[in-house]
Structures are given as C-alpha cells and as structure tokens.
Write a protein that holds these residues in place. Structure first.
Motif, PDB file in Angstrom:
ATOM      1  N   THR A  70       0.780  -1.115  -0.054  1.00 12.38           N
ATOM      2  CA  THR A  70      -0.199  -0.139  -0.170  1.00 12.38           C
ATOM      3  C   THR A  70       0.807   1.052   0.010  1.00 12.38           C
ATOM      4  OG1 THR A  70      -0.458   0.507   2.333  1.00 12.38           O
ATOM      5  CG2 THR A  70      -1.562  -1.301   1.306  1.00 12.38           C
ATOM      6  N   ALA A  71       0.208   2.369  -0.223  1.00 10.79           N
ATOM      7  CA  ALA A  71       1.040   3.764  -0.149  1.00 10.79           C
ATOM      8  C   ALA A  71       0.104   4.706  -0.089  1.00 10.79           C
ATOM      9  CB  ALA A  71       1.823   3.985  -1.439  1.00 10.79           C
ATOM     10  N   ASP A  72       0.487   5.905   0.662  1.00 13.75           N
ATOM     11  CA  ASP A  72      -0.588   6.941   0.547  1.00 13.75           C
ATOM     12  C   ASP A  72      -0.413   7.884  -0.807  1.00 13.75           C
ATOM     13  OD1 ASP A  72      -1.115   6.327   3.202  1.00 13.75           O
ATOM     14  OD2 ASP A  72       0.236   8.141   4.153  1.00 13.75           O
ATOM     15  N   ILE A  73      -1.573   8.534  -0.943  1.00 11.34           N
ATOM     16  CA  ILE A  73      -1.865   9.317  -2.261  1.00 11.34           C
ATOM     17  C   ILE A  73      -1.715  10.776  -1.925  1.00 11.34           C
ATOM     18  CG2 ILE A  73      -3.242   9.862  -4.169  1.00 11.34           C
ATOM     19  CD1 ILE A  73      -4.673   7.104  -3.522  1.00 11.34           C
ATOM     20  N   ALA A  74      -0.987  11.661  -2.726  1.00 17.80           N
ATOM     21  CA  ALA A  74      -0.599  12.802  -2.374  1.00 17.80           C
ATOM     22  C   ALA A  74      -1.992  13.525  -2.228  1.00 17.80           C
ATOM     23  CB  ALA A  74       0.348  13.475  -3.299  1.00 17.80           C
ATOM     24  N   GLY A  75      -2.228  14.323  -1.272  1.00 19.36           N
ATOM     25  CA  GLY A  75      -3.612  15.249  -1.319  1.00 19.36           C
ATOM     26  C   GLY A  75      -4.774  14.524  -1.116  1.00 19.36           C
ATOM     27  N   VAL A  76      -4.731  13.234  -0.425  1.00 16.91           N
ATOM     28  CA  VAL A  76      -5.857  12.305  -0.101  1.00 16.91           C
ATOM     29  C   VAL A  76      -5.803  11.993   1.250  1.00 16.91           C
ATOM     30  CG1 VAL A  76      -6.983  10.140  -0.849  1.00 16.91           C
ATOM     31  CG2 VAL A  76      -6.220  11.757  -2.664  1.00 16.91           C
ATOM     32  N   ASP A  77      -6.947  11.817   2.153  1.00 20.90           N
ATOM     33  CA  ASP A  77      -6.692  11.555   3.401  1.00 20.90           C
ATOM     34  C   ASP A  77      -6.563  10.162   3.379  1.00 20.90           C
ATOM     35  OD1 ASP A  77      -7.358  10.760   6.195  1.00 20.90           O
ATOM     36  OD2 ASP A  77      -8.797  12.512   6.183  1.00 20.90           O
ATOM     37  N   PRO A  78      -5.653   9.444   4.160  1.00 17.10           N
ATOM     38  CA  PRO A  78      -5.598   8.013   3.908  1.00 17.10           C
ATOM     39  C   PRO A  78      -6.653   7.263   4.731  1.00 17.10           C
ATOM     40  CG  PRO A  78      -3.955   8.867   5.411  1.00 17.10           C
ATOM     41  CD  PRO A  78      -4.726   9.980   4.710  1.00 17.10           C
ATOM     42  N   ARG A  79      -7.408   7.926   5.603  1.00 18.28           N
ATOM     43  CA  ARG A  79      -8.549   7.339   6.189  1.00 18.28           C
ATOM     44  C   ARG A  79      -9.829   6.895   5.498  1.00 18.28           C
ATOM     45  NH1 ARG A  79      -8.203  11.596  11.051  1.00 18.28           N
ATOM     46  NH2 ARG A  79      -7.777  12.803   9.295  1.00 18.28           N
ATOM     47  N   ASP A  80      -9.780   7.629   4.116  1.00 16.65           N
ATOM     48  CA  ASP A  80     -10.661   7.492   3.084  1.00 16.65           C
ATOM     49  C   ASP A  80     -10.247   6.651   1.937  1.00 16.65           C
ATOM     50  OD1 ASP A  80     -12.351   9.455   4.197  1.00 16.65           O
ATOM     51  OD2 ASP A  80     -11.448  11.101   3.204  1.00 16.65           O
ATOM     52  N   LYS A  81      -8.804   7.011   1.193  1.00 11.17           N
ATOM     53  CA  LYS A  81      -8.690   6.016   0.221  1.00 11.17           C
ATOM     54  C   LYS A  81      -6.818   5.845   0.324  1.00 11.17           C
ATOM     55  CE  LYS A  81     -12.214   7.432  -2.971  1.00 11.17           C
ATOM     56  NZ  LYS A  81     -12.806   8.191  -4.177  1.00 11.17           N
TER      57      LYS A  81
END
Length: 317
Positions: A70-81
């Motif tokens: 998995t990875a975090d997406i820039a500008g996106v809350d990781p609690r959502d997506k």
C-alpha cells in the motif's frame, strides 16, 4: 541490544500481534493517524492497528484480490482512500466501504502488456522521489511453480505501466538512498539486492543506470522486503532464517542483526526508531512449536535509528 566491534544484535522474544497471517507483508506507517497498515497477501486482507491504542484496536478489511503493498496518495486523506498493489496493477482502495464490500477498489493503471493475465500478480513495491509507483510482478501462488516470468513496472500517471526490468522470479522491495541518487531492488529468488544510479530527472525515459550487486546473500534463506534508514543503511527481512539484517549502505556488509522467534520473516517498516516486522505462516512440523505458533505475527523492536519516510503517490502527474 548487544554489540561487538563488528555487529549490533537485537532479539525479539514474542509478537506484538499474534494473528497467524498466511503471508504477512507490506507494513506501512500511516503518520496521519499513527497507525500501522499491513497485508496478508494469501488471505487477501488489509490489517490496520492503532499504535496508540495497541493490539486490541486491530481492524481488518477483506478484499477479493491479493493485495500486496500500500501507499498514501498525495492530497488524499488515508482514512478515506489509499493506493494498493493488486492482482493486475495499482488501484485506489475505498477504506470506508462496507466491510462486506470485497471489491471496494478501482484500478487506475494496469501492468503494461499484461492486462488481465491470470498467471501473474503484483508483489512488493514503493513510491519513488518523483511520486511514481514501482511494483513487481510474479507467478501467482495458485499457478506455480514460480517461473522467471515476472517484471518490474513503474506507474507514472499513464493508463499502463512502463516495464523497466524483465525475467525476474520473485521481485521484492524497491527503495531509495537518503540523497535520492541510488535505487535498491531485491530479487529474492536470486538472493541478491541490486543497486542502480537513479536519475533526478523525472522526465528521463529510463531512470536507472549502472546496475550492480549491492548485497549477495549466502545463507539458506532469501532476502525479502527491506527499508532504508536515515543513515543510508538497508534493513532486509530474510525469509527462512529467523532474522532481519542491517546492511551498511557504504560497504554492502552486514553490520546488524535482529533475531526473531519464527522463521519466515517478510518485511520491515520504521515507526520512529522502532522497526515493525511482518512474517509468514509455517506448517505444523516445519519448526518448533514456538516458531509455528508465532509465525504470521507482527513484531516490533527499537533499533535506535529512524527510517526514511515514504513518498506519496502522485495520482495526477
């Protein structure tokens, strides 16, 4: 921790989480929520545990695809997506979907020239300093034995990936040195961690050059997932040998060892100076009762150095 003039040693006695993953992998520290995410590839699960609340806070999301990283997406809350490495490429996972919604993800790009090839699946990967996601492919478990039909792909905002290395059997972690000038890639089945010169030019057609052997493992096991610390050292799990090895970024020599009470060590992740370690399950009789009982668990140990923070994926480059 103990040490000598040559090597540091740590020993972990028991798991932080005893949950018997069949193939625990892909630990990722989610800084926004102080949680640790990790996956069970074979059981197609995403596990999340709050590091403030402890093991009792474990939450599991069941999917219908093998999720490997998995990875975090820039500008996106990781609690959502979040971004996930899935069967056919990279996808965005809706973490707020109902727990019984196993297809709560949408592909954003698929493996180039692979499409829906059922023989292969995504394995380990990471986001590079330019915000692109690197992901290896390998023979799927149900279609073994493993063959040298895998490859390493880079997702840079196109609908398909760019193939950067072919003819691999078990591609594992990719990472970058603190200065961003060197990329490391683990080819587990070859027992080798390669190093490359990495281009600072995000538009370069081929960002890699000067392939060389950084570390060649000589033991019976195989180097698996790894991470880089802020001093440039590489910490690699070793599948089949009950330990994590700290390899000097300057010499490629082993300078530290974390001993664990089970055999199949799969990957590591830094949270501050603590190292979280995922493992895979063992069959009854494959080791001692204790080794089998602790297999598939999540472990933690303070190693006195922080890791390099992960990069975020730029979904719209």
């Amino acid at each position: 921790m103990t040490s000598s003039s040559d090597i540091q040693t740590w020993e972990v006695k028991e798991p932080y989480l005893k949950l018997h993953c069949k193939l625990g992998e892909g630990p990722y520290y989610e800084r926004a929520t102080n949680t640790l995410r990790f996956v069970d590839i074979i059981q197609r699960r995403l596990h999340t545990v709050s590091l403030e609340k402890g093991p009792e806070s474990l939450v599991t999301q069941q999917l219908d695809t093998p999720i490997s990283v998995t990875a975090d997406i820039a500008g996106v809350d990781p609690r959502d997506k979040i971004l996930i490495g899935a069967k056919f490429g990279v996808a965005v996972l809706d973490r707020k979907a109902a727990s019984d919604k196993k297809d709560a993800y949408e592909y954003v790009a698929k493996f180039h020239k692979m499409k829906d090839n059922l023989r292969l699946r995504g394995n380990d990967g990471a986001v590079d300093p330019h915000g692109r996601f690197w992901l290896g492919t390998m023979t799927d478990f149900e279609l073994g034995p493993f063959q040298s039909e895998g490859s390493v792909h880079m997702f840079d905002g196109r609908k398909d990936s760019v193939v950067l290395k072919e003819g691999v059997t078990i591609p594992n972690s990719v990472s970058w040195s603190p200065d961003g000038k060197t990329m490391y890639f683990t080819h587990s089945s070859a027992k080798t961690i390669h190093a490359y010169d990495f281009s600072s030019d995000a538009s370069a057609t081929s960002p890699l050059s000067n392939e060389r052997v950084f570390y060649a493992h000589e033991g019976p096991g195989e180097p698996d997932g790894h991470r880089i610390d802020v001093e440039g050292n590489l910490w690699t799990a070793v599948y089949g040998e009950s330990h994590v090895l700290k390899v000097s970024g300057k010499t490629g020599k082993v300078v530290g060892e974390v001993k664990l009470p089970t055999q199949n060590i799969t990957c590591v992740e830094f949270v501050g100076t603590e190292l979280f370690i995922t493992t895979a399950g063992m069959e009854e009789g494959a080791g001692s009762d204790r080794e089998v009982d602790y297999s598939g668990g999540l472990f933690r140990v303070d190693v006195g150095v922080e890791g390099m923070p992960p990069h975020e994926f730029k979904l719209d480059l």
